[in-house]
Design a protein around this motif. Structure first.
Motif, mmCIF file in Angstrom:
data_model
loop_
_atom_site.group_PDB
_atom_site.id
_atom_site.type_symbol
_atom_site.label_atom_id
_atom_site.label_comp_id
_atom_site.label_asym_id
_atom_site.label_seq_id
_atom_site.Cartn_x
_atom_site.Cartn_y
_atom_site.Cartn_z
ATOM 1 N N LEU A 192 0.811 -1.209 0.000
ATOM 2 C CA LEU A 192 0.000 0.000 0.000
ATOM 3 C C LEU A 192 0.855 1.275 0.000
ATOM 4 O O LEU A 192 0.664 2.157 0.825
ATOM 5 C CB LEU A 192 -0.939 -0.003 1.211
ATOM 6 C CG LEU A 192 -2.409 -0.094 0.853
ATOM 7 C CD1 LEU A 192 -2.792 -1.503 0.522
ATOM 8 C CD2 LEU A 192 -3.280 0.408 1.989
ATOM 9 N N TYR A 205 0.899 3.406 -2.396
ATOM 10 C CA TYR A 205 0.123 4.408 -3.136
ATOM 11 C C TYR A 205 0.799 4.853 -4.433
ATOM 12 O O TYR A 205 0.316 5.746 -5.110
ATOM 13 C CB TYR A 205 -0.148 5.675 -2.294
ATOM 14 C CG TYR A 205 -1.125 5.509 -1.155
ATOM 15 C CD1 TYR A 205 -0.839 4.690 -0.086
ATOM 16 C CD2 TYR A 205 -2.337 6.197 -1.148
ATOM 17 C CE1 TYR A 205 -1.730 4.547 0.977
ATOM 18 C CE2 TYR A 205 -3.233 6.067 -0.098
ATOM 19 C CZ TYR A 205 -2.921 5.240 0.953
ATOM 20 O OH TYR A 205 -3.801 5.118 1.996
ATOM 21 N N PHE A 255 -7.131 7.552 -13.427
ATOM 22 C CA PHE A 255 -7.836 7.425 -12.140
ATOM 23 C C PHE A 255 -8.586 6.103 -12.023
ATOM 24 O O PHE A 255 -9.692 6.043 -11.527
ATOM 25 C CB PHE A 255 -8.809 8.584 -11.929
ATOM 26 C CG PHE A 255 -8.154 9.937 -11.964
ATOM 27 C CD1 PHE A 255 -7.597 10.474 -10.822
ATOM 28 C CD2 PHE A 255 -8.077 10.657 -13.138
ATOM 29 C CE1 PHE A 255 -6.990 11.715 -10.852
ATOM 30 C CE2 PHE A 255 -7.463 11.895 -13.172
ATOM 31 C CZ PHE A 255 -6.917 12.434 -12.028
ATOM 32 N N ALA A 256 -7.955 5.042 -12.540
ATOM 33 C CA ALA A 256 -8.644 3.758 -12.533
ATOM 34 C C ALA A 256 -8.500 3.047 -11.195
ATOM 35 O O ALA A 256 -9.260 2.138 -10.897
ATOM 36 C CB ALA A 256 -8.100 2.872 -13.645
ATOM 37 N N ILE A 257 -7.506 3.417 -10.403
ATOM 38 C CA ILE A 257 -7.331 2.724 -9.134
ATOM 39 C C ILE A 257 -7.266 3.704 -7.975
ATOM 40 O O ILE A 257 -6.846 4.839 -8.111
ATOM 41 C CB ILE A 257 -6.071 1.820 -9.121
ATOM 42 C CG1 ILE A 257 -4.896 2.546 -9.755
ATOM 43 C CG2 ILE A 257 -6.339 0.494 -9.751
ATOM 44 C CD1 ILE A 257 -3.625 1.720 -9.819
ATOM 45 N N SER A 258 -7.701 3.208 -6.844
ATOM 46 C CA SER A 258 -7.705 4.018 -5.637
ATOM 47 C C SER A 258 -7.537 3.043 -4.483
ATOM 48 O O SER A 258 -7.391 1.844 -4.687
ATOM 49 C CB SER A 258 -9.042 4.762 -5.557
ATOM 50 O OG SER A 258 -9.137 5.446 -4.336
ATOM 51 N N VAL A 259 -7.530 3.589 -3.293
ATOM 52 C CA VAL A 259 -7.491 2.717 -2.129
ATOM 53 C C VAL A 259 -8.903 2.616 -1.596
ATOM 54 O O VAL A 259 -9.601 3.617 -1.487
ATOM 55 C CB VAL A 259 -6.546 3.281 -1.047
ATOM 56 C CG1 VAL A 259 -6.557 2.391 0.175
ATOM 57 C CG2 VAL A 259 -5.141 3.399 -1.603
ATOM 58 N N SER A 260 -9.350 1.410 -1.294
ATOM 59 C CA SER A 260 -10.682 1.262 -0.713
ATOM 60 C C SER A 260 -10.559 0.623 0.667
ATOM 61 O O SER A 260 -9.515 0.076 1.014
ATOM 62 C CB SER A 260 -11.570 0.400 -1.623
ATOM 63 O OG SER A 260 -11.087 -0.926 -1.634
ATOM 64 N N GLY A 261 -11.635 0.690 1.413
ATOM 65 C CA GLY A 261 -11.606 0.142 2.767
ATOM 66 C C GLY A 261 -10.651 0.944 3.638
ATOM 67 O O GLY A 261 -10.136 1.979 3.237
ATOM 68 N N ALA A 304 -7.577 -2.167 4.145
ATOM 69 C CA ALA A 304 -7.441 -1.257 3.010
ATOM 70 C C ALA A 304 -6.764 -2.000 1.860
ATOM 71 O O ALA A 304 -5.835 -2.781 2.073
ATOM 72 C CB ALA A 304 -6.626 -0.032 3.405
ATOM 73 N N SER A 338 -7.792 -0.784 -5.164
ATOM 74 C CA SER A 338 -8.836 -1.425 -5.958
ATOM 75 C C SER A 338 -9.379 -0.502 -7.028
ATOM 76 O O SER A 338 -9.237 0.719 -6.947
ATOM 77 C CB SER A 338 -9.976 -1.935 -5.070
ATOM 78 O OG SER A 338 -10.752 -0.856 -4.615
ATOM 79 N N VAL A 339 -10.001 -1.104 -8.005
ATOM 80 C CA VAL A 339 -10.701 -0.332 -9.018
ATOM 81 C C VAL A 339 -12.120 -0.132 -8.508
ATOM 82 O O VAL A 339 -12.487 -0.616 -7.443
ATOM 83 C CB VAL A 339 -10.697 -1.048 -10.386
ATOM 84 C CG1 VAL A 339 -9.276 -1.278 -10.849
ATOM 85 C CG2 VAL A 339 -11.466 -2.361 -10.312
ATOM 86 N N GLU A 340 -12.925 0.575 -9.295
ATOM 87 C CA GLU A 340 -14.282 0.854 -8.834
ATOM 88 C C GLU A 340 -15.048 -0.440 -8.551
ATOM 89 O O GLU A 340 -14.961 -1.386 -9.315
ATOM 90 C CB GLU A 340 -15.045 1.718 -9.849
ATOM 91 C CG GLU A 340 -15.136 1.152 -11.253
ATOM 92 C CD GLU A 340 -14.020 1.672 -12.155
ATOM 93 O OE1 GLU A 340 -12.878 1.767 -11.678
ATOM 94 O OE2 GLU A 340 -14.308 1.960 -13.332
ATOM 95 N N ASP A 355 -14.488 -2.696 -6.763
ATOM 96 C CA ASP A 355 -13.599 -3.826 -6.533
ATOM 97 C C ASP A 355 -13.796 -4.935 -7.573
ATOM 98 O O ASP A 355 -13.632 -6.114 -7.281
ATOM 99 C CB ASP A 355 -13.838 -4.391 -5.113
ATOM 100 C CG ASP A 355 -12.631 -5.207 -4.638
ATOM 101 O OD1 ASP A 355 -11.546 -5.012 -5.214
ATOM 102 O OD2 ASP A 355 -12.793 -6.024 -3.723
ATOM 103 N N ALA A 404 -13.434 4.989 -9.224
ATOM 104 C CA ALA A 404 -12.556 4.273 -8.295
ATOM 105 C C ALA A 404 -12.333 5.092 -7.026
ATOM 106 O O ALA A 404 -12.325 4.561 -5.910
ATOM 107 C CB ALA A 404 -11.220 3.957 -8.954
ATOM 108 N N GLY A 451 -13.458 4.315 -3.201
ATOM 109 C CA GLY A 451 -12.510 4.392 -2.083
ATOM 110 C C GLY A 451 -13.045 5.241 -0.940
ATOM 111 O O GLY A 451 -12.826 4.924 0.232
ATOM 112 N N THR A 474 -16.144 3.382 0.813
ATOM 113 C CA THR A 474 -15.780 2.240 1.656
ATOM 114 C C THR A 474 -14.934 2.654 2.853
ATOM 115 O O THR A 474 -14.586 1.824 3.679
ATOM 116 C CB THR A 474 -14.989 1.184 0.850
ATOM 117 O OG1 THR A 474 -13.889 1.834 0.202
ATOM 118 C CG2 THR A 474 -15.857 0.521 -0.191
ATOM 119 N N ARG A 515 -10.645 10.451 0.716
ATOM 120 C CA ARG A 515 -10.605 9.570 1.860
ATOM 121 C C ARG A 515 -10.067 10.346 3.068
ATOM 122 O O ARG A 515 -9.174 11.171 2.924
ATOM 123 C CB ARG A 515 -9.675 8.379 1.561
ATOM 124 C CG ARG A 515 -10.254 7.416 0.550
ATOM 125 C CD ARG A 515 -9.208 6.478 0.008
ATOM 126 N NE ARG A 515 -8.548 5.715 1.051
ATOM 127 C CZ ARG A 515 -9.035 4.630 1.628
ATOM 128 N NH1 ARG A 515 -10.196 4.173 1.258
ATOM 129 N NH2 ARG A 515 -8.374 4.000 2.569
#
Lengths: 286, 643
Positions: A154, A156, A170-176, A181, A184-186, A188, B86, B90, B93, B421
């Motif tokens: 992670l 980033y 902007f296809a990936i971001s951090v989720s959770g 965490a 992930s992509v939109e 997931d 995405a 983020g 979630t 976030r």
């Protein structure tokens, strides 16, 4: 000949680094100064072409008067600062951070980390056999690249490279959040349902091999991946007129992956889907 | 940027929820039907990107109306705001109060944090779950501290439904005063006006029994009314009170009553003095931040006011999520105009024309009261383009948090408001230089701001005479746990812990006192002479933090409390930096291993905890990771938890 952008002349900042006078251009980070002085400060999430996120905290140093340690990769050198890179306190944090990371993810394909673990006498096993790990199956959902969350620290860097620092997809971001965490992509979903344009710039910056070429992933699985036997040849991409540099990694006369030199002043390691992945025609031999 | 949106479509309900917030879409570029004009003209781009900060309100709108956030709904929000899906995923979630998986419209949050655990929330939760089966349409969720510690154990019901937005204040307050049915503070909506049942409703139930919690969960719109805020102020009516003086005596819904009780004299004095002199007063008064960091407020204001970059912003941090803390809730519910007035003064002093009140999502009544107060102040010219006819423009916007302790960290709060976030930023640069939207920002918590009023009305000198020379003024303490009269207490700095506990009626067999909340530390019953000042607690090797005082008698299982603290930090870590993301997990694991062990059997793991704790404290990005080991360490060192 490579053009070297010189930029605006900058003032020098004087400060103390491990008891020695250090002079670096204004705006330099402590890490820049350490490197200029030939000091080895470990880093994982720092990337030469991206704004440091200072998330891994392996590069922490002691700044006199500060309550906590400072990340060398992103803390700017200030006049009169007194910095120590090798105090017991800094070494302790680096050791524990390495232990925390190595106990939670697979760092086997992370360059340099084995050597740091040895140097700092980190013992990732001491959290016990039941220590929580990111044990997830690699996600193979397309023919170009693989996401292996079990190796993701992670940092980033892929998020920044995919976002406004490089690719603007902007296809990936951090989720959770917290230990859950994940990059992930939109929603997931699989990569093929996402905004990914397969430029592969995220693979270029991934420091641990969590993102890798499908070709490399398959060869590793088959036990045929052997960097010792690979040659690297830097050439110019033939697809369009921009002239991006490609570094072809060749093993047994087959291109196994394509990277791009980060010091190229035009692309800084960026490529598009064709330059990065479109090499199969070169080796169609029938 | 080149955004790609999915194919999933929002339902009519979801679309309506978002449109109620953002207005109808104007072109097919943001989700409307395609028209001829769309072929030649596109909206979006920078104009839409500037609305990125509407992301969190839009997610709230969906959650309030539908109860969860579907793919189609999220994509629609992204189209409307030009946010990459995405990133929106983020954000969605990141917050505990949102769900991206289908769930029932009604969620019952059962507080499982320290005071509630000590008051038996574990049993409550089990009983409620047994009664509310899957067919009840209620989802039971274990929640971190709901800020109702004085009435532990506590539950909060949130039922999604129409309308999406919280009711207009007038209605909410009317309904609140209108007997049963009004219990759902913040949602007196629809009822009467349209002659139909309000669907969206919230209900706070504390102290909760299984019966009452089940009733509140199944019929939140007709749950009994919460006790008035002054019920949380055992000293209510005491003429020596400064910060709490109006709570219980003033009608929190009436601006006239607030003015009749001395309201707005401080603002008038501020206008008479001018911004620089207001800052001088605050500096001379020696006011330091009450949120836990104890930074000198005057210095912060001065530094912001002096920034050449504009605009300046004011942010009130009302994201009171520290387990054991509820003072800001009581202030906001019992004396909301005081906060509005204090924010106006702070903005005036620092040159801000816009203030954001970041309120934690778990406080429905505070939301209703403050929304009403702001509206009333605006109507009466106390907010708006020309405050008090002085030619000074200032307005306040409330932003709701959505269940994330980390958003109380000042820079994480900025990210949250901006629609990112809620991860903390690394400092420097500090907020006074680059804060909200990258502009100079002064951020204070509720209690700090409310202290500005007495400073201006009594003068810096008189204010500084309260307390001790280095910790000046009155201080609020949130006392809960094993005491007879839990609640918010106001004492001048310098009173001892023992005096405070005596006031609150400490029970026999006191085993430990947690000072400063989960991020604070435990002290022993023989240390009750610790003076409650910043320097006094520091000397005693502990911290005052945000003013939490939780007493635990010997019936409370200490190892279980420590586990809960560890679990809290593991849950609430944003996951950005390694020491905190993994360290909090390792801490919890070690505590599980030694839960029932003592002495030599626990020694290895205690040594491990110390090493991890030290790295978390030294190397984490923000205060969450830096303090995550405090309470456990103090329990080991001061209480001999595992000896």
């Amino acid at each position: 000949m490579t053009a070297i952008p010189l930029g605006v002349p900058r003032r020098l900042v004087e400060f103390t680094l491990d008891g020695q006078e250090a002079r670096v251009p204004e705006g330099s980070t402590i890490l820049d100064a350490c490197r200029a002085a030939g000091k080895d400060v470990p880093t994982l999430c720092e990337g030469d072409t991206l704004t440091p996120k200072n998330a891994c905290r392996v590069c922490v140093v002691d700044v006199e008067g500060a309550r906590t340690l400072a990340p060398a990769c992103s803390r700017k050198a200030e006049p009169g600062m007194v910095v120590r890179t090798d105090t017991e306190r800094a070494r302790h944090s680096r050791k524990v951070v390495l232990e925390l990371l190595a106990s939670s993810v697979d760092l086997s394909t992370t360059p340099s980390v084995a050597q740091w673990i040895k140097e700092y006498e980190a013992k990732p096993d001491r959290f016990g056999p039941d220590a929580a790990r990111v044990d997830e199956e690699p996600r193979v959902d397309n023919d170009l690249y693989v996401r292996d969350y079990g190796k993701c620290i992670l940092c980033y860097k892929c998020v920044d490279a995919c976002g406004d620092q490089w690719q603007n997809s902007f296809a990936i971001s951090v989720s959770g959040r917290g230990f859950d965490a994940r990059i992930s992509v939109e929603h997931d979903g699989p990569l093929t349902d996402s905004a990914c344009v397969y430029c592969g710039n995220c693979i270029e910056v991934c420091p641990t091999g969590a993102l890798s070429f499908k070709s490399e992933f398959d060869m590793r699985a088959a036990g045929t991946w052997d960097e010792e036997r690979q040659t690297e040849t830097t050439t110019v991409c033939a697809y369009c007129g921009v002239g991006c540099n490609l570094t072809l990694h060749v093993q047994d006369n087959e291109i196994v992956k394509v990277t791009s030199p980060h010091d190229n002043p035009v692309t800084h390691g960026n490529l598009c889907i064709k330059g990065r992945f479109g090499y199969q025609h070169v080796q169609n031999r029938d | 940027m080149d955004l790609r949106f999915g194919d999933s479509k929002p339902t009519d309900e979801e679309r309506a929820a978002v449109d109620a917030l953002l207005g109808p879409p104007e072109s097919s570029w943001e989700g409307a039907d395609r028209s001829d004009a769309d072929l030649r003209w596109a909206r979006g781009g920078r104009e839409a990107r500037d609305r990125r900060d509407q992301l969190l309100p839009a997610l709230h709108a969906l959650n309030d109306r539908v109860g969860w956030i579907s793919e189609g709904a999220l994509d629609y929000v992204c189209r409307r705001l030009t946010v990459p899906p995405a990133e929106a995923y983020g954000v969605a979630t990141f917050y505990a109060m949102f769900s991206v998986r289908p769930r029932p419209a009604t969620v019952l949050h059962v507080c499982t944090d320290l005071a509630c655990t000590a008051a038996g929330s574990g049993e409550l939760c089990a009983a409620v779950e047994a009664r509310l089966g899957p067919e009840s349409g209620v989802k039971v969720e274990r929640s971190p501290c709901l800020g109702l510690c004085e009435r532990a154990p506590a539950t909060l019901t949130i039922r999604a439904g129409h309308p999406a937005r919280p009711a207009l204040e007038g209605e909410a307050v009317q309904a609140e005063g209108g007997g049963p049915g009004a219990a759902a503070a913040g949602d007196g909506n629809g009822k009467g006006r349209r002659g139909r049942k309000a669907l969206h409703a919230t209900a706070v139930c504390a102290p909760a029994t299984p019966d009452r919690a089940v009733t509140a969960a199944t019929a939140p719109e007709s749950a009994p009314t919460e006790p008035a805020p002054e019920a949380a102020v055992p000293q209510s009516g005491d003429p020596t009170l400064t910060l709490l003086s109006r709570i219980g005596t003033v009608d929190p819904t009436s601006l006239d009553d607030y003015r009749a009780h001395g309201g707005y004299t401080a603002l008038r004095r501020a206008f008479a003095l001018g911004p620089a002199a207001v800052i001088r007063e605050v500096t001379d008064a020696g006011l330091v931040g009450r949120g836990g960091a104890a930074f000198p407020t005057g210095r912060k204001w001065q530094a912001t006011a002096a920034q050449p970059d504009h605009p300046h912003y004011l942010v009130c941090n009302a994201d009171e999520s520290e387990p054991g803390t509820f003072k800001d809730r009581v202030l906001m519910e019992g004396d909301p105009y005081a906060l509005v007035e204090a924010m106006t003064i702070a903005a005036y002093a620092t040159g801000a024309h816009r203030g954001y009140l970041y309120l934690r999502g778990e406080y429905p009544r505070a939301l209703a009261r403050l929304t009403h107060a702001i509206e009333q102040a605006r109507t009466r010219g106390l907010l708006g383009d020309d405050v008090l006819g002085q030619g000074y423009a200032f307005d306040i916007e409330i932003r709701r948090g959505a269940g994330a302790y980390i958003c109380g960290e000042e820079t994480a709060l900025f990210n949250s408001i901006e629609g990112h976030r809620g991860e903390p930023r690394s400092k420097p640069p500090f907020p006074v230089e680059k804060g909200l939207f990258g502009k100079p920002t002064v951020e204070n918590n509720v209690e700090t701001l409310v202290n500005v009023l007495p400073i201006l009305t009594m003068g810096a000198e008189a204010y500084a005479a309260i307390g001790t020379p280095t910790s000046t003024g009155p201080k609020l303490f949130c006392v809960s746990g094993s005491v007879a009269r839990p609640g918010v207490y106001e004492l001048p700095f310098g009173a001892t812990l023992g005096e405070l506990l005596t006031l609150a009626g400490v029970r026999d067999n006191l085993r430990a006192v947690l000072l400063g909340g989960a991020a604070g530390g435990f002290v022993r019953p023989d240390e009750l002479d610790i003076p409650l000042t910043f320097e006094g607690t520091r000397e005693a090797g502990t911290t005052l933090g945000s003013g939490v005082v939780m007493a635990f008698d010997d019936t409370v299982p200490l190892p279980r409390l420590l586990l809960r603290i560890a679990e809290f930090f593991r849950d609430e870590s944003c996951g950005q930096c390694v020491p905190c993301r993994v360290g909090t997990v390792r801490q919890e694991e070690a505590l599980h291993r030694i839960a029932d062990r003592t002495g030599a059997a626990a020694a290895d793991d205690i040594a491990l905890l110390r090493e991890v704790g030290r790295a978390m404290r030294d190397a984490s990005i923000c205060g969450l990771g830096q303090t995550a080991w405090n309470a456990v360490e103090s329990a080991i060192d001061r209480l001999g938890a595992y000896e």
